[in-house]
Design a protein around this motif. Sequence first.
Motif, PDB file in Angstrom:
ATOM      1  N   HIS A   1     -43.162  20.734  30.106  1.00 20.01           N
ATOM      2  CA  HIS A   1     -41.902  20.197  29.593  1.00 20.01           C
ATOM      3  C   HIS A   1     -40.779  20.351  30.614  1.00 20.01           C
ATOM      4  O   HIS A   1     -39.841  19.559  30.608  1.00 20.01           O
TER       5      HIS A   1
ATOM      6  N   CYS B   1     -41.959  23.412  20.260  1.00 21.65           N
ATOM      7  CA  CYS B   1     -41.166  22.742  21.287  1.00 21.65           C
ATOM      8  C   CYS B   1     -39.698  22.751  20.869  1.00 21.65           C
ATOM      9  O   CYS B   1     -39.358  22.376  19.767  1.00 21.65           O
ATOM     10  N   ARG B   2     -38.861  23.204  21.775  1.00 27.01           N
ATOM     11  CA  ARG B   2     -37.423  23.240  21.478  1.00 27.01           C
ATOM     12  C   ARG B   2     -36.672  22.150  22.245  1.00 27.01           C
ATOM     13  O   ARG B   2     -35.455  22.150  22.306  1.00 27.01           O
ATOM     14  N   CYS B   3     -37.426  21.249  22.871  1.00 25.36           N
ATOM     15  CA  CYS B   3     -36.792  20.140  23.585  1.00 25.36           C
ATOM     16  C   CYS B   3     -36.163  19.176  22.566  1.00 25.36           C
ATOM     17  O   CYS B   3     -36.540  19.162  21.413  1.00 25.36           O
TER      18      CYS B   3
HETATM   19 ZN    ZN Z   1     -40.518  21.270  24.788  1.00 27.30          ZN
END
Ligand code: ZN
Length: 237
Positions: free
Chosen positions: A163, A200-202
């Motif tokens: 990522h 996922c923190r995107c």
């Molecule tokens: Zn991510």
Amino acid sequence: MISRIRDYTYDPRFIEYAEAEALKMVTHLFTDAGRTWRQAAKRNSMGRLIFEAMQEEMRGPIGRSIRLQAERNAAIIKSLPLDVAKQVNEHVLREAMKGTRASEIAEQIKVFFPEASKAKANVIARTEVSKTSTALTQARCEYVGADWYIWRTSEDARVRDSHKLMDDVIVKWSDPPSPEKLDGAKRAFGHYHAGEIFNCRCYTEPVLDLDQFTWPAKVYYGGRIQRMTRKQFQKIA
Ligand SMILES: [Zn+2]
């Protein structure tokens, strides 16, 4: 359970509430992306268009997509007791619409889960919250005809390598990448957008104005990440 959740999402009181919230969205939605929406609103007519779209959205395709996401969430967390599932869904919707960040909502949601399933709760909450955010942004973009978004990471040490590779890359909604494949990893998880995979923190930031970039910029196109000049991008956009 899904039909119970559906009853709730079609409840006129919920729709009335949602419509009122939609008006506030232009100033509140998504702490980071929000800045861009507001700047766009000041700068050009696209902003006005978005504001009007938001007023309409709970009656149109975006309202539908929010309800669909709520149903999907309900299906995923079906191992939990119904009242807990419902509370979690209501909470996620309410907070996501207020513009609360996914990580913060995940933290809040933990109180709904019994001690034994806290670890599972964490993964569910984070993943579902960020998927809801991505679905919302995608639905909005479709509504105003914005075909591209920027993949943003939280830019800290916990961002996975694949990522990191996607950070600040311009992506087309109709052509999600496989970050693992781009990174040459042995195990891939298919093609997906920012925020759409476990833990996922995107997040996604709509591309509304080409002035918002320093060109050349990174673009995911033709199955790879390419550096493009503004002219090259305009040709394919
Ligand atoms: Zn991510």
